[in-house]
Enzyme design. Structure first.
Site, PDB file in Angstrom:
ATOM      1  N   SER A 113     -43.997 -80.511  51.643  1.00  0.00           N
ATOM      2  CA  SER A 113     -43.818 -81.133  50.346  1.00  0.00           C
ATOM      3  C   SER A 113     -42.553 -81.977  50.246  1.00  0.00           C
ATOM      4  O   SER A 113     -42.363 -82.911  51.000  1.00  0.00           O
ATOM      5  CB  SER A 113     -43.853 -80.063  49.262  1.00  0.00           C
ATOM      6  OG  SER A 113     -43.916 -80.673  48.002  1.00  0.00           O
ATOM      7  N   HIS A 114     -41.666 -81.568  49.328  1.00  0.00           N
ATOM      8  CA  HIS A 114     -40.464 -82.343  49.057  1.00  0.00           C
ATOM      9  C   HIS A 114     -39.339 -82.029  50.045  1.00  0.00           C
ATOM     10  O   HIS A 114     -38.275 -82.640  49.982  1.00  0.00           O
ATOM     11  CB  HIS A 114     -39.983 -82.021  47.646  1.00  0.00           C
ATOM     12  CG  HIS A 114     -39.785 -80.550  47.459  1.00  0.00           C
ATOM     13  ND1 HIS A 114     -40.835 -79.673  47.450  1.00  0.00           N
ATOM     14  CD2 HIS A 114     -38.676 -79.799  47.329  1.00  0.00           C
ATOM     15  CE1 HIS A 114     -40.373 -78.438  47.298  1.00  0.00           C
ATOM     16  NE2 HIS A 114     -39.062 -78.489  47.226  1.00  0.00           N
ATOM     17  N   ASP A 277     -43.500 -87.524  45.907  1.00  0.00           N
ATOM     18  CA  ASP A 277     -42.802 -86.766  46.950  1.00  0.00           C
ATOM     19  C   ASP A 277     -43.504 -86.854  48.303  1.00  0.00           C
ATOM     20  O   ASP A 277     -44.432 -87.647  48.477  1.00  0.00           O
ATOM     21  CB  ASP A 277     -42.648 -85.299  46.519  1.00  0.00           C
ATOM     22  CG  ASP A 277     -43.965 -84.546  46.581  1.00  0.00           C
ATOM     23  OD1 ASP A 277     -45.014 -85.190  46.417  1.00  0.00           O
ATOM     24  OD2 ASP A 277     -43.947 -83.320  46.796  1.00  0.00           O
ATOM     25  N   ASP A 279     -45.753 -85.137  49.978  1.00  0.00           N
ATOM     26  CA  ASP A 279     -47.210 -85.015  50.100  1.00  0.00           C
ATOM     27  C   ASP A 279     -47.955 -85.535  48.876  1.00  0.00           C
ATOM     28  O   ASP A 279     -49.160 -85.321  48.740  1.00  0.00           O
ATOM     29  CB  ASP A 279     -47.602 -83.563  50.380  1.00  0.00           C
ATOM     30  CG  ASP A 279     -47.170 -82.618  49.281  1.00  0.00           C
ATOM     31  OD1 ASP A 279     -46.169 -82.901  48.600  1.00  0.00           O
ATOM     32  OD2 ASP A 279     -47.845 -81.587  49.073  1.00  0.00           O
ATOM     33  N   ASP A 281     -47.843 -84.823  45.597  1.00  0.00           N
ATOM     34  CA  ASP A 281     -48.272 -84.032  44.434  1.00  0.00           C
ATOM     35  C   ASP A 281     -47.226 -84.023  43.317  1.00  0.00           C
ATOM     36  O   ASP A 281     -47.548 -83.707  42.179  1.00  0.00           O
ATOM     37  CB  ASP A 281     -48.697 -82.607  44.824  1.00  0.00           C
ATOM     38  CG  ASP A 281     -47.632 -81.832  45.561  1.00  0.00           C
ATOM     39  OD1 ASP A 281     -46.513 -82.366  45.748  1.00  0.00           O
ATOM     40  OD2 ASP A 281     -47.911 -80.675  45.949  1.00  0.00           O
ATOM     41  N   ARG A 282     -45.988 -84.381  43.624  1.00  0.00           N
ATOM     42  CA  ARG A 282     -44.962 -84.423  42.564  1.00  0.00           C
ATOM     43  C   ARG A 282     -44.771 -85.850  42.063  1.00  0.00           C
ATOM     44  O   ARG A 282     -45.022 -86.798  42.798  1.00  0.00           O
ATOM     45  CB  ARG A 282     -43.615 -83.933  43.102  1.00  0.00           C
ATOM     46  CG  ARG A 282     -43.628 -82.506  43.548  1.00  0.00           C
ATOM     47  CD  ARG A 282     -42.244 -82.090  43.990  1.00  0.00           C
ATOM     48  NE  ARG A 282     -42.264 -80.666  44.312  1.00  0.00           N
ATOM     49  CZ  ARG A 282     -41.219 -79.865  44.210  1.00  0.00           C
ATOM     50  NH1 ARG A 282     -40.050 -80.343  43.804  1.00  0.00           N
ATOM     51  NH2 ARG A 282     -41.309 -78.593  44.515  1.00  0.00           N
ATOM     52  N   LYS A 376     -51.385 -80.292  41.900  1.00  0.00           N
ATOM     53  CA  LYS A 376     -50.687 -81.256  41.070  1.00  0.00           C
ATOM     54  C   LYS A 376     -50.862 -82.632  41.708  1.00  0.00           C
ATOM     55  O   LYS A 376     -51.181 -82.736  42.884  1.00  0.00           O
ATOM     56  CB  LYS A 376     -49.234 -80.880  40.869  1.00  0.00           C
ATOM     57  CG  LYS A 376     -48.438 -80.584  42.110  1.00  0.00           C
ATOM     58  CD  LYS A 376     -47.093 -80.038  41.673  1.00  0.00           C
ATOM     59  CE  LYS A 376     -46.160 -79.833  42.843  1.00  0.00           C
ATOM     60  NZ  LYS A 376     -46.236 -78.465  43.367  1.00  0.00           N
TER      61      LYS A 376
HETATM   62  C1  G16 Z   1     -44.356 -75.823  45.163  1.00  0.00           C
HETATM   63  C2  G16 Z   1     -45.340 -75.183  44.234  1.00  0.00           C
HETATM   64  C3  G16 Z   1     -44.919 -75.368  42.816  1.00  0.00           C
HETATM   65  C4  G16 Z   1     -43.495 -74.886  42.604  1.00  0.00           C
HETATM   66  C5  G16 Z   1     -42.579 -75.546  43.604  1.00  0.00           C
HETATM   67  C6  G16 Z   1     -41.174 -74.988  43.571  1.00  0.00           C
HETATM   68  O1  G16 Z   1     -44.379 -77.205  44.990  1.00  0.00           O
HETATM   69  O2  G16 Z   1     -46.633 -75.726  44.417  1.00  0.00           O
HETATM   70  O3  G16 Z   1     -45.816 -74.649  42.028  1.00  0.00           O
HETATM   71  O4  G16 Z   1     -43.074 -75.168  41.317  1.00  0.00           O
HETATM   72  O5  G16 Z   1     -43.061 -75.346  44.900  1.00  0.00           O
HETATM   73  O6  G16 Z   1     -41.222 -73.655  43.916  1.00  0.00           O
HETATM   74  P1  G16 Z   1     -39.908 -72.823  44.134  1.00  0.00           P
HETATM   75  O7  G16 Z   1     -39.138 -72.895  42.853  1.00  0.00           O
HETATM   76  O8  G16 Z   1     -40.387 -71.437  44.471  1.00  0.00           O
HETATM   77  O9  G16 Z   1     -39.130 -73.480  45.261  1.00  0.00           O
HETATM   78  P2  G16 Z   1     -44.433 -78.166  46.235  1.00  0.00           P
HETATM   79  O10 G16 Z   1     -44.400 -79.551  45.644  1.00  0.00           O
HETATM   80  O11 G16 Z   1     -43.216 -77.824  47.051  1.00  0.00           O
HETATM   81  O12 G16 Z   1     -45.701 -77.827  46.939  1.00  0.00           O
END
Ligand code: G16
Length: 541
Positions: A113-114, A277, A279, A281-282, A376
């Site tokens: 992801s990010h 981001d 991938d 989704d953000r 998302k």
């Molecule tokens: C993932 C989850 C989200 C979550 C985020 C941050 O996002 O899919 O639901 O809000 O991580 O999580 P944490 O606070 O536990 O680091 P992504 O975009 O990283 O897949």
């Protein structure tokens, strides 16, 4: 070409976190590390023989290696077909779209992801079920349990497949269909939004900047925003996906998307800016001199949903993750629909969407989406805003201020203390837990604590319970402080502290002044400096 059964020994650390298994690239490159986890996924689900799997990732370093391994393991384990994105590329929302559109058994998404990418960056792998959403905890727990006892995995010794060309090839008894990663997703977006209205907006000279952060959304945004909607070429910047995201942190927030923020706040800023981001989704939405908080964005989209063709019949309900501000709750009251509060993690929205309890959902961590998929969706949120601007004729700033005037404003901020010692982080949470019973009634300056608890969630659809999801301190004026440890980091622990203060009428205060006192209280109650060794947060968003 034949199927090999290879002996292996378990790794102890393959416990999926908030969103799949995330580790550094060197961890994933250990012999059998990826194979063990993939086999553990296959061993934890049943009924996939002859069925289809969707496969793709955000193109980060190790993506292309992992894709070939997974193709060979899917063939060896008896899948009938794998739909894989050209060059191994699929954004997370596009993967969810494909799983649903083609009714596949499930999908595997490769992304951290990010998190930054590259040779020493992060990598990740996530299994999505047949509804297109992340596997729920009962499945991820089973995968983890399996990973601790695995003794062998199956893999074909077939040569690597050329993923540069779309079309079908065979491997063992399996078909590999290499597909264009954008087409199906773009069609879905066209079915939801008023593309004609957005086209007219651009034709009228509206200026927009989309920062793809050298991550997966570049090709999607170029096709949808520039080709289909007619925005001028060059509207999408940093559009070429790179294995290391150009050395940047592909996290769309005002700190990491600094280039976009500087541009939007400069003399030549566009009417609207947006970023996505790693991938896809953000998302982050920016106007002239204003960054919309993700919590506000969810509330605003919900309040205006009927202006969008895909939601013209109204919404069934809203859900937000617990630390997300309560702005959406007030919209739900006004619309007379339910608002659900779930733990952090997109997987918790799946049941609510499948059961038609909600239409829109979102999180403070720059994620928003709807029932069109089960992830998302960054580009979806951006198109939603473009569609709103097109049909209302308002600016981003006007939409946000009009919303605050109607509903009041949630002053909101998140403080992250990154890569702290895991034991100290756990000790800080224990320290808070030990105080929970005695906090109610305590006064700090003008704030009085009303109650404090540890959030536990009972899924209203399947009754499953997820405990220890964050510590909440509620104040008598409706403000909240939330403490939780991140589940997506790969090194040490990350403490997140969330501040949320509601004001009905005083909507134009300075953010840091509005939250200053609460920030002091958090430091005092949790003894943050002592446990983290840090005098100030690593990242404020
Ligand atoms: C993932 C989850 C989200 C979550 C985020 C941050 O996002 O899919 O639901 O809000 O991580 O999580 P944490 O606070 O536990 O680091 P992504 O975009 O990283 O897949």
């Amino acid at each position: 070409m034949s199927v090999q059964t290879i002996s292996t020994t378990p790794f102890e650390d393959q416990n999926p976190g908030t969103s799949g298994l995330r580790k550094t690239v060197p961890v994933f490159r250990q012999p059998h590390y990826l194979e063990n986890f993939v086999q553990s996924i296959f061993d934890s689900v049943t009924g996939y023989q002859g069925k289809t799997l969707v496969l793709g990732g955000d193109g980060r370093f190790f993506n292309s290696v992992a894709i070939q391994v997974i193709l060979k393991m899917a063939a060896a384990n008896g899948f009938g077909k794998v739909m894989v994105g050209q060059y191994g590329i699929l954004s997370t929302p596009a993967a969810s779209c494909l799983i649903r559109k083609y009714g596949t058994f499930g999908g595997i998404i490769l992304s951290a992801s990010h998190n930054p990418g590259g040779l020493s960056g992060d990598f990740g792998i996530k299994y999505n079920i047949g509804n297109g959403g992340p596997a729920p905890e009962k499945v991820t727990n089973a995968i983890y349990a399996r990973s601790r006892e695995i003794r062998e995995f199956k893999i074909s010794d077939a040569p690597d497949v050329d993923l540069g060309k779309t079309g079908s090839v065979r491997m063992e008894n399996m078909t590999i269909e290499v597909i264009d990663p954008v087409t199906d997703y773009a069609e879905l977006m066209q079915s939801i939004f008023d593309f004609d209205a957005i086209r007219s907006l651009f034709a009228g000279g509206f200026r927009f900047r989309f920062d793809a952060m050298h991550a997966v959304c570049g090709p999607y945004a170029r096709t949808i925003i520039e080709k289909m909607l007619g925005a001028p070429e060059g509207t999408v910047v940093n559009a070429v996906p790179l294995e290391d995201f150009g050395g940047h942190h592909p996290d769309p927030n005002p700190v990491n998307a600094k280039e976009l923020m500087d541009y939007m706040n400069g003399p030549d800023g566009a009417d609207m800016g947006a970023a996505t981001d790693g991938d896809g989704d953000r998302n982050m939405i920016v106007g002239r001199h204003i960054a919309v908080t993700p919590s506000d964005s969810l509330a605003i989209l919900a309040a205006n949903a009927t202006l969008i063709p895909g939601y013209s019949g109204g919404i069934a309900g809203i859900a937000r993750s617990m630390p997300t501000s309560t702005a959406a709750d007030r919209v739900a009251v006004a619309l007379q629909v339910s608002c659900y509060e779930t733990p952090t993690g997109w997987k918790f929205f799946g049941d609510l969407l499948d059961d038609n309890k909600i239409t829109l959902c979102g999180e403070e961590s720059y994620g928003t989406s709807s029932n069109h998929i089960r992830e998302k969706d960054g580009i979806w949120a951006i198109l939603f805003w473009l569609n709103l601007l097109a049909v209302t004729g308002k600016s981003v700033n006007e939409i946000v201020h009009d919303h605050w005037k109607s509903y009041g404003r949630n002053y909101y901020s998140r403080h992250d203390y990154v890569n702290i010692d895991s034991r100290q982080a756990a000790a800080l949470m224990d320290h808070l837990r030990s105080q929970l019973d005695g906090l109610a009634g305590k006064r700090f300056g003008r704030y009085m604590i009303e109650k404090a608890d540890e959030f536990s969630y009972t899924d209203p659809v399947d009754g499953s319970v997820s405990g220890r999801q964050g510590i909440r301190i509620f104040f008598t004026d409706g403000s909240r402080i939330v403490f939780r440890l991140s589940g997506t980091g790969t090194v040490g622990a990350t403490l997140r502290v969330y501040f949320d203060r509601y004001e009905k009428d005083r909507i134009d205060q300075d953010l840091s002044a509005a939250l200053g006192e609460l920030i002091g209280i958090a430091g005092e109650v949790a003894d943050i400096a002592r446990f983290t060794g840090l005098k100030k947060p690593t990242l404020i968003t």
